[in-house]
Design a protein around this motif. Structure first.
Motif, PDB file in Angstrom:
ATOM      1  N   ARG A 294       0.835  -1.199   0.000  1.00  7.03           N
ATOM      2  CA  ARG A 294       0.000   0.000   0.000  1.00  7.03           C
ATOM      3  C   ARG A 294       0.869   1.248   0.000  1.00  7.03           C
ATOM      4  O   ARG A 294       1.938   1.269   0.619  1.00  7.03           O
ATOM      5  N   ASP A 295       0.416   2.264  -0.690  1.00  7.41           N
ATOM      6  CA  ASP A 295       1.125   3.546  -0.684  1.00  7.41           C
ATOM      7  C   ASP A 295       0.498   4.528   0.296  1.00  7.41           C
ATOM      8  O   ASP A 295       1.195   5.172   1.069  1.00  7.41           O
ATOM      9  N   TYR A 296      -0.846   4.659   0.249  1.00  4.31           N
ATOM     10  CA  TYR A 296      -1.511   5.665   1.067  1.00  4.31           C
ATOM     11  C   TYR A 296      -2.636   5.036   1.879  1.00  4.31           C
ATOM     12  O   TYR A 296      -3.272   4.075   1.456  1.00  4.31           O
ATOM     13  N   ASP A 297      -2.883   5.647   3.047  1.00  4.09           N
ATOM     14  CA  ASP A 297      -3.958   5.175   3.924  1.00  4.09           C
ATOM     15  C   ASP A 297      -5.267   5.906   3.599  1.00  4.09           C
ATOM     16  O   ASP A 297      -5.261   6.975   2.988  1.00  4.09           O
ATOM     17  N   ALA A 298      -6.378   5.332   4.048  1.00  4.42           N
ATOM     18  CA  ALA A 298      -7.695   5.945   3.858  1.00  4.42           C
ATOM     19  C   ALA A 298      -8.495   5.817   5.146  1.00  4.42           C
ATOM     20  O   ALA A 298      -8.350   4.834   5.894  1.00  4.42           O
ATOM     21  N   PHE A 299      -9.348   6.810   5.402  1.00  2.00           N
ATOM     22  CA  PHE A 299     -10.187   6.837   6.603  1.00  2.00           C
ATOM     23  C   PHE A 299     -11.608   6.435   6.220  1.00  2.00           C
ATOM     24  O   PHE A 299     -12.205   6.992   5.296  1.00  2.00           O
ATOM     25  N   HIS A 300     -12.153   5.458   6.946  1.00  3.57           N
ATOM     26  CA  HIS A 300     -13.486   4.924   6.643  1.00  3.57           C
ATOM     27  C   HIS A 300     -14.404   5.184   7.835  1.00  3.57           C
ATOM     28  O   HIS A 300     -14.021   5.003   8.984  1.00  3.57           O
ATOM     29  N   PHE A 301     -15.667   5.616   7.521  1.00  2.00           N
ATOM     30  CA  PHE A 301     -16.624   5.939   8.578  1.00  2.00           C
ATOM     31  C   PHE A 301     -18.001   5.404   8.187  1.00  2.00           C
ATOM     32  O   PHE A 301     -18.601   5.844   7.211  1.00  2.00           O
ATOM     33  N   LEU A 302     -18.494   4.429   8.939  1.00  2.00           N
ATOM     34  CA  LEU A 302     -19.841   3.869   8.759  1.00  2.00           C
ATOM     35  C   LEU A 302     -20.703   4.389   9.893  1.00  2.00           C
ATOM     36  O   LEU A 302     -20.360   4.211  11.066  1.00  2.00           O
ATOM     37  N   SER A 303     -21.815   5.039   9.562  1.00  2.00           N
ATOM     38  CA  SER A 303     -22.560   5.736  10.616  1.00  2.00           C
ATOM     39  C   SER A 303     -24.061   5.597  10.444  1.00  2.00           C
ATOM     40  O   SER A 303     -24.578   5.325   9.355  1.00  2.00           O
ATOM     41  N   LEU A 304     -24.757   5.818  11.552  1.00  5.42           N
ATOM     42  CA  LEU A 304     -26.210   5.951  11.575  1.00  5.42           C
ATOM     43  C   LEU A 304     -26.514   7.359  12.047  1.00  5.42           C
ATOM     44  O   LEU A 304     -26.025   7.794  13.090  1.00  5.42           O
ATOM     45  N   GLY A 305     -27.298   8.101  11.251  1.00  6.08           N
ATOM     46  CA  GLY A 305     -27.548   9.495  11.577  1.00  6.08           C
ATOM     47  C   GLY A 305     -29.019   9.829  11.699  1.00  6.08           C
ATOM     48  O   GLY A 305     -29.884   9.156  11.121  1.00  6.08           O
ATOM     49  N   LEU A 306     -29.300  10.877  12.443  1.00  8.51           N
ATOM     50  CA  LEU A 306     -30.654  11.411  12.583  1.00  8.51           C
ATOM     51  C   LEU A 306     -30.638  12.829  12.029  1.00  8.51           C
ATOM     52  O   LEU A 306     -29.842  13.667  12.462  1.00  8.51           O
ATOM     53  N   ASN A 307     -31.514  13.100  11.066  1.00  8.19           N
ATOM     54  CA  ASN A 307     -31.525  14.378  10.374  1.00  8.19           C
ATOM     55  C   ASN A 307     -32.840  15.113  10.614  1.00  8.19           C
ATOM     56  O   ASN A 307     -33.910  14.485  10.668  1.00  8.19           O
ATOM     57  N   TYR A 308     -32.747  16.445  10.718  1.00  6.89           N
ATOM     58  CA  TYR A 308     -33.918  17.280  10.977  1.00  6.89           C
ATOM     59  C   TYR A 308     -33.967  18.397   9.941  1.00  6.89           C
ATOM     60  O   TYR A 308     -32.938  19.002   9.607  1.00  6.89           O
ATOM     61  N   ASN A 309     -35.165  18.690   9.418  1.00 10.19           N
ATOM     62  CA  ASN A 309     -35.346  19.733   8.401  1.00 10.19           C
ATOM     63  C   ASN A 309     -35.671  21.068   9.072  1.00 10.19           C
ATOM     64  O   ASN A 309     -36.606  21.158   9.870  1.00 10.19           O
TER      65      ASN A 309
END
Length: 543
Positions: A294-309
């Motif tokens: 590998r040459d470069y690293d990567a950041f991974h984010f798996l999420s559950l979100g609550l959204n409001y209008n």
């Protein structure tokens, strides 16, 4: 192990989101004619649309979305990640610029961790060597990295454009964006309580010769503390820093699915990857591993979100609305559509369209509501051919001209026994007047009954005309109201009673009568006039 936990978490989130989706009721969209939803800069287009000079409604003011999320973070790098419930969270603000495209500003904070269950040798240039480990000494490499990323993203939504449903309760989207990341990677290389490095602990684990990842990681967890006191190798000397952390430009890709809970709330399951041109997110250079994985690293984010209008006097964010809703609703039930005035054929010009006309009659022939020539006296000769319009039954049958043969009562009979056909005042008799309420132009039930009686007399004397007289003319308002009353009476007799319009003489604004009364009388011999007159003051006209 990590993969199974990620899978279990994703399945749980989908189940929760599906429950929320099952509760929402989807319906139609907003009212395109509602001016309160249109911002001032688009009001000229809205005005043209309502006037029918522009086909497209103005884009409404739509709400902003504010979201918070929590989830799992890891670094795809040289050291395997481990599952850890660290404070990995994000917040965003999102604005729609159309039904497909929206922009989102997002901040993400994460503390991913990693642990290599296989032993590696210490590199003389690494941070491990700076705290007392000898070059080449076997260690279990690990890290905890504090990551903060701020990015501006473009979000694409397509599945809200639906041809067989007004709205969707589920929204798929893809995102891409650019931003900046700061990070601080650290190793757990020494016991924070004693200040000693883990030479003995690593040696004891190595001596037990654990052959699988699970047992090795369990032994390391028991042997090591949670200090992560040693700052990992970084390129701060050659790269810019922010808040004493390494700064790198970032590029983000991701996608998600949102489940609508109500018109204000939605639940989103999202997965995103952030790429930086850096190999030290996990504190380990690929070259130190002795391979070219590998040459470069990567950041991974798996999420559950609550959204409001957010927003008042605004519709939902446009990516929840179907842009076809207005077009389909107008096709189904036109409200704002400009429809051409229907032109129905009337071949014989009797006022009854061909669709409903049961007889093609000569021009000028009086007909009933079905287009059939009138036969007032029922002698079998239509009125337009009948030279004796009212022939008593005892004088029938009649000849081809509709003239009957009445028996004379005695030798003294003469003309005065027969009513002259041109003496309408005598033939019709005294006709009743029609009264209106003060200032009103509506016919009540009593007035309609009076006009039904007038219509019956007119049918019995088809050769006669009636003068309709309205009173008062001292002001524009009185003149127009007098015209309205006369027009109302004639219109009712024509449209509701089937009397031909050419049998009326329009006479309004006369003196000597009550302003709220319309008189009707048979026309005298030679008396004639127009059946329709233009309103004197149309702007004062009562509908």
């Amino acid at each position: 192990m990590v993969s199974k936990k990620y899978t279990l978490l994703a399945a749980s989130l989908c189940l929760l989101a599906s429950y929320g989706f099952a509760q929402v009721k989807t319906g139609g969209s907003y009212d395109p004619s509602d001016s309160s939803l249109v911002p001032s800069k688009r009001m000229p287009q809205h005005t043209e649309f309502l006037n029918g000079t522009y086909n497209f409604p103005a884009k409404p003011r739509n709400q902003w979305e504010l979201g918070v999320k929590y989830g799992l973070a890891h670094i795809s790098g040289d050291i395997p990640s481990v599952f850890f419930t660290a404070p990995n969270f994000g917040v965003h603000i999102r604005k729609s610029f159309g039904y497909v495209f929206s922009a989102r500003l997002e901040y993400v904070y994460g503390e991913p961790r990693g642990l290599n269950w296989k032993q590696t040798g210490v590199n003389a240039q690494s941070a491990w060597a700076t705290v007392g480990y000898a070059p080449g000494q076997l260690i279990y490499n690990n890290y905890k990295t504090r990551v903060q990323d701020l990015s501006l993203q473009g979000v694409i939504t397509l599945n809200n454009i639906r041809f067989h449903k007004a709205k969707t309760g589920m929204n798929f989207y893809l995102l891409a964006g650019i931003g900046g990341m700061i990070y601080d990677a650290r190793h757990n290389a020494a016991n924070d309580a004693t200040g000693t490095i883990y030479t003995a602990e690593f040696g004891s684990i190595s001596g037990n010769v654990y052959e699988n990842r699970k047992d090795t990681r369990k032994a390391l967890k028991d042997a090591l503390d949670d200090s992560y006191e040693t700052r990992a190798e970084n390129d701060k000397d050659v790269l810019p820093t922010l808040f004493d952390d390494t700064f790198r430009p970032s590029f983000t890709l991701g996608g998600g699915i949102a489940f609508k809970l109500s018109n204000k709330w939605n639940l989103a399951l999202e997965d995103r990857w952030t790429f930086v041109k850096d190999d030290l997110l996990d504190g380990q250079r690929w070259a130190e591993q002795g391979d070219l994985t590998r040459d470069y690293d990567a950041f991974h984010f798996l999420s559950l979100g609550l959204n409001y209008n957010l927003g008042k006097k605004s519709v939902e964010p446009l990516y929840w609305l179907n842009p076809l809703d207005y077009a389909y609703s107008e096709i189904r039930n036109p409200r704002l559509m400009r429809l051409p005035k229907p032109v129905l054929p009337d071949s014989d010009g009797d006022g009854i369209t061909d669709q409903f006309d049961q007889e093609q009659t000569p021009a000028g022939a009086p007909v009933n509501s079905h287009g059939v020539a009138l036969d007032t006296d029922g002698d079998g000769v239509p009125d337009y051919k009948d030279k004796e319009l009212v022939t008593p039954t005892y004088c029938q049958p009649v000849d081809a001209d509709g003239v009957g043969k009445c028996p004379c009562p005695d030798s003294t009979c003469f003309d005065k026994y027969m009513v002259r056909q041109d003496d309408c005042a005598t033939a019709l008799g005294a006709l009743p007047s029609v009264s209106f309420k003060s200032g009103s132009n509506n016919l009540d039930a009593d007035a309609k009954a009076v006009l039904a009686t007038v219509a019956a007399r007119l049918r019995n004397s088809p050769q006669c005309k009636v003068v309709v007289v309205g009173y008062c003319s001292s002001s524009k308002k009185e003149q127009q109201l007098s015209w309205d009353h006369v027009n109302k009476v004639i219109t009712h007799l024509v449209e509701s009673e089937g009397i031909s319009s050419d049998r009326f003489v329009f006479n309004y604004g006369q003196e000597g009568g009550d302003c709220n009364t319309v008189d009707l009388r048979g026309a005298t011999t030679g008396e004639d006039g127009p059946a329709t007159v233009a309103p004197p003051h149309p702007n004062l006209r009562k509908k």
